[in-house]
Write a protein that holds these residues in place. Structure first.
Motif, PDB file in Angstrom:
ATOM      1  N   LEU A 175     -10.987   1.136   4.165  1.00  0.00           N
ATOM      2  CA  LEU A 175      -9.969   1.799   3.337  1.00  0.00           C
ATOM      3  C   LEU A 175      -8.836   0.824   3.065  1.00  0.00           C
ATOM      4  N   SER A 176      -8.449   0.770   1.798  1.00  0.00           N
ATOM      5  CA  SER A 176      -7.362  -0.139   1.444  1.00  0.00           C
ATOM      6  C   SER A 176      -6.356   0.589   0.552  1.00  0.00           C
ATOM      7  N   ILE A 177      -5.148   0.795   1.081  1.00  0.00           N
ATOM      8  CA  ILE A 177      -4.114   1.495   0.320  1.00  0.00           C
ATOM      9  C   ILE A 177      -3.018   0.490  -0.015  1.00  0.00           C
ATOM     10  N   LYS A 178      -2.651   0.479  -1.314  1.00  0.00           N
ATOM     11  CA  LYS A 178      -1.627  -0.504  -1.711  1.00  0.00           C
ATOM     12  C   LYS A 178      -0.540   0.157  -2.550  1.00  0.00           C
ATOM     13  N   GLY A 179       0.678   0.068  -2.071  1.00  0.00           N
ATOM     14  CA  GLY A 179       1.842   0.528  -2.850  1.00  0.00           C
ATOM     15  C   GLY A 179       1.743   1.954  -3.346  1.00  0.00           C
ATOM     16  N   LEU A 180       1.196   2.835  -2.525  1.00  0.00           N
ATOM     17  CA  LEU A 180       0.918   4.208  -2.971  1.00  0.00           C
ATOM     18  C   LEU A 180       2.199   5.045  -3.053  1.00  0.00           C
ATOM     19  N   ARG A 181       2.416   5.587  -4.244  1.00  0.00           N
ATOM     20  CA  ARG A 181       3.539   6.506  -4.453  1.00  0.00           C
ATOM     21  C   ARG A 181       2.981   7.833  -4.938  1.00  0.00           C
ATOM     22  N   ALA A 182       3.487   8.916  -4.372  1.00  0.00           N
ATOM     23  CA  ALA A 182       2.980  10.236  -4.784  1.00  0.00           C
ATOM     24  C   ALA A 182       4.089  11.268  -4.754  1.00  0.00           C
ATOM     25  N   ASN A 183       3.995  12.178  -5.727  1.00  0.00           N
ATOM     26  CA  ASN A 183       5.001  13.245  -5.862  1.00  0.00           C
ATOM     27  C   ASN A 183       4.395  14.615  -5.570  1.00  0.00           C
ATOM     28  N   VAL A 184       5.264  15.496  -5.102  1.00  0.00           N
ATOM     29  CA  VAL A 184       4.947  16.928  -5.150  1.00  0.00           C
ATOM     30  C   VAL A 184       5.984  17.499  -6.104  1.00  0.00           C
ATOM     31  N   GLY A 185       5.528  18.012  -7.253  1.00  0.00           N
ATOM     32  CA  GLY A 185       6.483  18.419  -8.290  1.00  0.00           C
ATOM     33  C   GLY A 185       7.257  17.192  -8.728  1.00  0.00           C
ATOM     34  N   ASP A 186       8.592  17.287  -8.711  1.00  0.00           N
ATOM     35  CA  ASP A 186       9.414  16.155  -9.137  1.00  0.00           C
ATOM     36  C   ASP A 186       9.833  15.287  -7.962  1.00  0.00           C
ATOM     37  N   LYS A 187       9.429  15.692  -6.768  1.00  0.00           N
ATOM     38  CA  LYS A 187       9.949  15.004  -5.589  1.00  0.00           C
ATOM     39  C   LYS A 187       8.965  13.969  -5.080  1.00  0.00           C
ATOM     40  N   GLU A 188       9.426  12.762  -4.912  1.00  0.00           N
ATOM     41  CA  GLU A 188       8.533  11.727  -4.393  1.00  0.00           C
ATOM     42  C   GLU A 188       8.452  11.830  -2.880  1.00  0.00           C
ATOM     43  N   ILE A 189       7.209  11.895  -2.380  1.00  0.00           N
ATOM     44  CA  ILE A 189       7.004  12.046  -0.935  1.00  0.00           C
ATOM     45  C   ILE A 189       6.551  10.711  -0.332  1.00  0.00           C
ATOM     46  N   LEU A 190       5.644  10.032  -1.015  1.00  0.00           N
ATOM     47  CA  LEU A 190       5.210   8.707  -0.543  1.00  0.00           C
ATOM     48  C   LEU A 190       5.873   7.644  -1.410  1.00  0.00           C
ATOM     49  N   HIS A 191       6.598   6.724  -0.756  1.00  0.00           N
ATOM     50  CA  HIS A 191       7.388   5.741  -1.511  1.00  0.00           C
ATOM     51  C   HIS A 191       6.788   4.356  -1.400  1.00  0.00           C
ATOM     52  N   GLY A 192       5.568   4.184  -1.762  1.00  0.00           N
ATOM     53  CA  GLY A 192       4.981   2.840  -1.724  1.00  0.00           C
ATOM     54  C   GLY A 192       4.424   2.540  -0.347  1.00  0.00           C
ATOM     55  N   LEU A 193       3.241   3.064  -0.104  1.00  0.00           N
ATOM     56  CA  LEU A 193       2.658   2.961   1.235  1.00  0.00           C
ATOM     57  C   LEU A 193       1.494   1.976   1.222  1.00  0.00           C
ATOM     58  N   ASP A 194       1.460   1.107   2.237  1.00  0.00           N
ATOM     59  CA  ASP A 194       0.357   0.139   2.361  1.00  0.00           C
ATOM     60  C   ASP A 194      -0.356   0.360   3.679  1.00  0.00           C
ATOM     61  N   LEU A 195      -1.706   0.328   3.620  1.00  0.00           N
ATOM     62  CA  LEU A 195      -2.468   0.512   4.858  1.00  0.00           C
ATOM     63  C   LEU A 195      -3.875  -0.048   4.655  1.00  0.00           C
ATOM     64  N   GLU A 196      -4.353  -0.805   5.660  1.00  0.00           N
ATOM     65  CA  GLU A 196      -5.728  -1.317   5.629  1.00  0.00           C
ATOM     66  C   GLU A 196      -6.434  -0.835   6.874  1.00  0.00           C
ATOM     67  N   ILE A 197      -7.580  -0.231   6.705  1.00  0.00           N
ATOM     68  CA  ILE A 197      -8.368   0.194   7.862  1.00  0.00           C
ATOM     69  C   ILE A 197      -9.734  -0.464   7.773  1.00  0.00           C
TER      70      ILE A 197
END
Lengths: 456, 252, 481
Positions: B2-24
């Protein structure tokens, strides 16, 4: 609801003459004065009162217009329905699955001995065609035929009685338990000749179980493949003597060209036990009235149902459960799955009369709306004139829970598979009461097939 | 894996993930820890494709395939499995029927042959035995009327059966007493293999006593603010999330 | 509980507490209905010609309509020519303060416990009292005027705020809506008008008391409440009538309009004379009440406690037009003696995310007949609409009846609706439990019934809740056993 009812003339349709038998004098049993008399009373009722419009409370959500638009004819000439080679094969197919039963097959409303199986009936059990019994030994039906059906409130039942000529008779003597189920198969072809007006059939069934007798009846309505338009207007009169037990499965699996009307009139004596399951899947337009009258105490009635309605189908179930004596119980559970432009109507009434104390009655109606243009009109009613009763009803209308859909998708199922699985899950508690296993499977397969090809 | 790079995600207008990186990597177990509201469950849901979240930037790939463009079932077909924090009840849907449909859907997608009824039953019984679960589980509707512990065990049972490449365990320990926790953890450990990676999302360290992680990540305010070995979990347990947030702020 | 017991003590034999007649000289039109009577009413009330025409159109429509026969109620045909359509206490003109009101009239209201006077200043209730057909006094008007709230009789409103009234009158309940609404539109003589301006929270509860006094009169009041954007109003309505042998007709119309973000809470305690135990006399209460949640996030909440009237026929309804609008209906209805009630609500969901709640508690005792009749309609465009309905009936005695006739029509697949109904009696176990703790049977019944109705009483403003509980206890007095 708040608008007033206009005068009675405007709220009926005239009864089309062709829906009635063209040869009323030759109908089975008419050599008996009392039978002839009962038929003429019914005829008078339906002619004078006509057919209901949506201004009639019992028909407010179901219009007869599409039915009236068809020029149904009650007594088509024989050649219309002559079963040719092709239809023969189609009938063979429609008879599947083969069950271990005593089997009565009606082809286009007529008893068809060549497809029926009634050998080795135990003593005390008579199963025959209505036509034969009415003509040969009408006295045997004296307590049932026209005695239980309510023609005053059910115009299509009156129409049936005025014109019926065949059907099934089951008479079981006191104390006899029939282990093997009885199967009643209505196979319809519709008009096999496109140029001829479609037929309307009026099959009429009389079932009487003696004291302590027990039986199981499986009733199926099927069409041959590529069946034409037709209308079945069936009536059942069922009399359960004290402590009699009847299990009754009713499957309406007809083609989308079919029109279907059933009036099931059930009378239950002391300690009797009826349990019915009604599966409605087929038909373009269908109306089913399930009427129960308790005449003895300690009797129990269960009516369950599942309707799957889409493809511009209209399906209407009316229940009228009259607790007129004390100490009876009834349980009504109907579930509906709607999609496409399907429209379903559920109208259930529990009546508890003034002296019917200790009545225990419960009615539920749950509906699943799967798509945009489906419509459900439901009207569960309690009418109660006694105080020591336990009565309730519950109704829900909802859709599939997105959390459930997601859960199934996260396990690898497609949205369509998930929808099917959840819809069957919704119906499961009704379907579990459906036996034998082959029938259960047939119904599940049909639901799956319908949902697979449906548009949402 | 699994490779996650700079992940940003919103619920509605609110950003919950602000650029997440993770390598498994393959066969690794990663614990994601963090206080309530840090975005742990959001991460699990975004990866598995639940509705209601909008990814605004970044990527997440499983063995080189972009997960974010896929339907939830397609992610499952690729070998992603989410053990839910709150598994829904599916009244009327039989567990066996459900599991057979799911397993065959995944096998079909992988180009493998479908199990017939007999082979499937054999497989299920074997998995039940390994996880010390009762066969009555198979006859019941999915999660319907299950206790909290039974639901979590059923999730692990599904994981054992579906044999995912990457399993995400979302707060699998929540609501479990210590005995139930041990049973669930034993089940998870039985599923460990060099080909299978796991992401264990949890608020508390105690689950990690039973499931030993290779790496521990601390998630706060939608970002991984610290990574380390399993000793990081112990340190967190001792000093609380307040400490690590403070330390991070100072460092920043 | 001890308070309730005390009430019992002093209420024994007080079958209908408000059954006295007030000897006041009235100015009453002779019985009969024709266009001339309508013109006379309109002239007496100094209405603009526009209004006279509106009434006449309604009358002509009414002449064409048959009386409704679908409700589960029975009564002999009503002779509409035997009713007097206008009755006013004689010296009505020009009342400037309460001091000028006939002291006997004030005495009547005092007997009724109506908060007209000083003590009620503390209760902060503004009252419009309608005696027979005419609005007698409106208190607190000046204080309300300070915040721009208009609270006056509808006759005054038609004269003084013609444009505002005519813009809304009959838009929610058109004169052609039903038989009794048409009759009301033709002959209504008074009622209440309320306008709450934008972003105003009405500083006090508004209240109207209706009383039918004169013999052979009908009462046809009309209420119109408009809550403009972002406003809030709580309105209370109470009703009584003297004891008479003949039946009297009450055919009121209530229209509510809530704009964006406005809330209207409308509470009724209806205690019209129910007739004697043999069904002689009593009020025919044929009422049309309807509110429209016109604006987004608007809310209309109906709460009713119906213990009086020989026959009640009313369905306070909500048209949920605005998105996110909320409709509520909370009802307790008691029928005893020979009382009949056919009551319920209609919730018409048109807007998105509209929600409605229906809680109906029916209690039937002796020969009381009661039906819940309700419609929940979720239109095709009402995305995500929600309804929850709970209808419970409690039966006391074996000659009473309770019916439930819900109509549910759903045309939107995102709708969620749940309907539950139960019918039961007070169980012997419940009674025994209370009695074994030392309560009398009557107290036990009262306690259980109050518990049964709690959910509805909770929706009433405090003073009304107390009154409603008291009323319920009186209504059930002697009905048990």
């Amino acid at each position: 609801m708040m608008t007033s009812v206009s005068n009675s003339n405007a709220s009926i349709h005239a009864m089309p003459n062709t829906w009635l038998s063209a040869a009323p004098n030759q109908l089975a049993g008419n050599h008996m004065t009392d039978i002839k008399q009962a038929r003429s009373v019914a005829l008078k009722q339906v002619l004078e009162r006509g057919l209901p419009t949506v201004k009639n409370e019992g028909w407010r959500y179901t219009s007869l217009r599409s039915l009236l638009a068809q020029n149904f004819i009650c007594t088509p000439s024989d050649d219309v329905l002559t079963v040719n080679e092709e239809a023969h094969t189609a009938i063979e197919t429609a008879l599947q699955p083969a069950l271990e039963t005593y089997r009565v097959v009606l082809i286009n409303g007529r008893y068809a001995p060549q497809w029926s199986y009634l050998e080795n009936l135990p003593s005390g059990v008579q199963i025959d065609s209505l036509n034969a019994v009415l003509n040969q030994s009408p006295a045997r039906l004296a307590a049932v035929f026209t005695q239980i059906a309510d023609t005053a409130h059910y115009p299509f039942t009156a129409l049936n009685i005025a014109s019926c000529d065949d059907g099934l008779v089951i008479l079981i003597d006191d104390g006899v338990t029939l282990e093997r189920p009885i199967e009643l198969l209505h196979v319809s072809t519709g008009s096999l000749n496109q140029s001829v007006t479609p037929p309307m059939m009026h099959p009429h069934h009389c079932i009487q179980l003696g004291t302590g007798a027990q039986a199981q009846l499986i009733e199926r309505f099927v069409s041959i493949e590529n069946a034409g338009v037709y209308c079945t207007n069936a009536v059942l009169e069922i009399a359960l003597s004290p402590r009699a037990v009847l299990r009754h499965a009713r499957l309406q699996l007809e083609s989308l060209n079919a029109f279907h009307i059933t009036g099931l009139h059930l009378q239950q004596a002391i300690g009797s036990d009826y349990s019915g399951i009604n599966i409605g899947i087929g038909g373009a337009w269908s109306r089913t009235d399930l009427i129960t009258r308790f005449i003895g105490e300690q009797a129990h009635c269960e009516q369950r149902g599942l309707y799957l309605v889409g493809d511009q189908q209209i399906m209407d179930y009316h229940l009228d459960i009259a607790h007129q004596v004390p100490n009876c119980s009834s349980q009504e559970q109907f579930k509906g799955i709607l999609y496409g432009q399907g429209k379903a109507v559920f109208d259930g009434r529990i009546l508890v009369a003034a002296n019917a104390q200790q009545t225990d009655a419960n009615m539920t109606n749950n509906n699943l709306l799967l798509s945009r243009n489906a419509e459900i009109d439901t009207k569960p009613q309690l009418e109660i004139y006694a105080d020591d009763v336990k009565c309730s009803h519950g109704t829900t209308v909802g859709q599939l829970d997105p959390d459930m859909l997601f859960y199934l998708q996260s396990r690898g199922l497609t949205r369509s598979q998930a929808r099917q699985m959840l819809s069957l899950g919704f119906a499961a508690d009704v379907l579990t009461t459906l036996a034998p296993e082959q029938l259960h499977e047939q119904v599940i397969n049909q639901i799956e097939r319908r949902l697979e090809t449906a548009t949402f | 894996m699994l490779s996650i790079k700079g992940l940003r995600a919103n619920v509605g207008d609110k950003e919950i993930l602000h650029g997440l990186d993770l390598e498994i990597g393959a066969g690794e177990i990663h614990a994601i820890m963090g206080p309530n509201g840090s975005g742990k469950s959001t991460l699990a849901h975004v990866l598995s494709g639940r509705d209601g979240y909008t990814v605004t930037a970044g990527s997440a790939e499983l063995n080189g395939v972009n997960l974010l463009a896929l339907e939830p079932e397609q992610r499952a077909h690729l070998g992603l499995f989410l053990a839910f924090q709150y598994p829904v009840e599916l009244p009327g849907v039989n567990n066996t029927y459900f599991l057979k449909a799911a397993l065959n859907a995944i096998r079909r997608a992988r180009g493998e042959s479908e199990y017939d009824a007999v082979a499937f039953m054999r497989l299920m019984k074997e998995k039940l035995r390994v996880l010390h679960l009762d066969e009555s589980l198979l006859k019941r509707p999915v999660n319907f009327g299950f206790s909290g512990g039974e639901k979590k065990r059923n999730e692990i049972f599904q994981m054992a059966l579906l044999e995912p490449k990457l399993a995400i365990l979302d707060e699998t320990d929540s609501g479990l007493d210590i005995d139930a926790l041990r049973i669930v953890a034993d089940g998870v450990n039985a599923c460990r293999s060099p080909e299978r990676s796991m992401m264990v999302v949890t608020h508390y360290q105690r689950l990690l006593d039973y499931i030993q992680p290779d790496y521990v990540h601390v998630l706060a305010h939608g970002q991984i603010i610290r990574s380390g070995g399993k000793e990081l979990a112990l340190e967190l347990e001792e000093r609380g999330y307040g400490w690590i947030e403070q330390v991070t702020e100072v460092a920043a | 509980m001890s308070a309730t017991t005390d009430n019992y003590e002093h209420l024994v034999n007080a079958e209908y507490e408000h059954g006295f007649v007030t000897e006041i000289e009235s100015d009453t039109l002779p019985p009969g209905l024709n266009e001339q009577v309508i013109r006379t009413i309109s002239t007496r009330k100094q209405e603009p010609a526009l209004m006279t025409e509106w009434r006449l159109a309604a009358y002509r429509h009414w002449c064409e309509m048959p009386a409704p026969n679908w409700a589960a109620i029975q009564h002999p045909p009503i002779d509409f020519q035997a009713i007097s359509y206008f009755s006013a206490p004689k010296q009505t003109p020009k009342l400037n303060s309460l001091d000028e009101v006939d002291p006997r009239l004030l005495d009547t209201y005092n007997k009724l416990g109506i908060p007209l006077e000083e003590q009620k200043v503390l209760a902060n209730v503004a009252v419009d009292a309608v005696f027979d057909s005419v609005s007698v006094a409106t208190t607190f008007r000046s204080k309300l005027a300070e915040v721009g709230v208009i609270f006056c009789s509808i006759s005054e409103a038609i004269r003084d705020h013609t444009e505002l009234v005519m813009r809304y009158l009959g838009t929610i309940v058109p004169p052609s809506d039903n038989f009794y609404a048409a009759l009301n539109a033709a002959v209504f003589t008074d009622g209440t008008f309320v306008y709450i301006p934008k972003h105003t929270r009405c500083p006090m509860e508004l209240s109207t008391y209706f009383r039918i006094n004169a013999a052979k009169t009908g009462q046809f009041e009309r209420t119109l409440i408009i809550a403009d954007e972002g406003s809030y109003v709580s309105y209370l309505e109470g009703c009584t009538a003297p004891q008479r042998d003949e039946n009297q007709l009450h055919a009121a119309v209530v229209e509510l309009i809530a704009m964006d973000d406005a809330t209207i809470k409308y509470s009724t305690v209806q205690n019209w004379y129910p007739g004697d135990e043999n069904g002689r006399g009593g009020i025919y209460n044929f009422v049309t009440k309807r509110g429209e949640c016109r604006g987004a996030r608007s809310k209309i909440s109906w709460t009713q406690v119906e213990t009086g009237s020989a026959i009640t026929w009313k369905y306070p309804s909500c048209i949920l037009r605005g998105d996110d609008a909320i409709g509520e209906f909370y009802s307790v209805a008691v029928t005893r003696g020979c009382q009949q009630a056919d009551t319920g609500t209609k919730m018409i969901h048109l807007g998105r995310n509209t929600r409605s709640t229906i809680v109906s508690k029916g209690i039937s005792a002796q020969r009381g007949q009661q039906s819940y009749r309700g419609l929940v309609r979720i239109a095709a465009k009402a995305e995500q609409a929600r309804n929850h309905t709970q209808c419970d009936s409690l039966l006391i005695g074996d000659r009473c009846a309770a019916h439930t006739f819900p109509y549910i029509e759903v045309k939107n697949p995102t709708a969620r609706m749940e309907h539950e109904a139960t019918t039961s009696k007070i169980s012997a176990d419940q009674l025994f439990y209370c009695q074994s703790r030392g309560l009398s049977e009557e107290d036990a019944v009262s306690m259980i019934v109050n518990g049964f109705c709690k959910q509805v009483f909770n929706e009433l403003p405090m003073e009304f809740a107390v009154e409603a509980q008291k009323l319920l206890s009186i209504s059930l007095e002697g009905a048990v056993g």
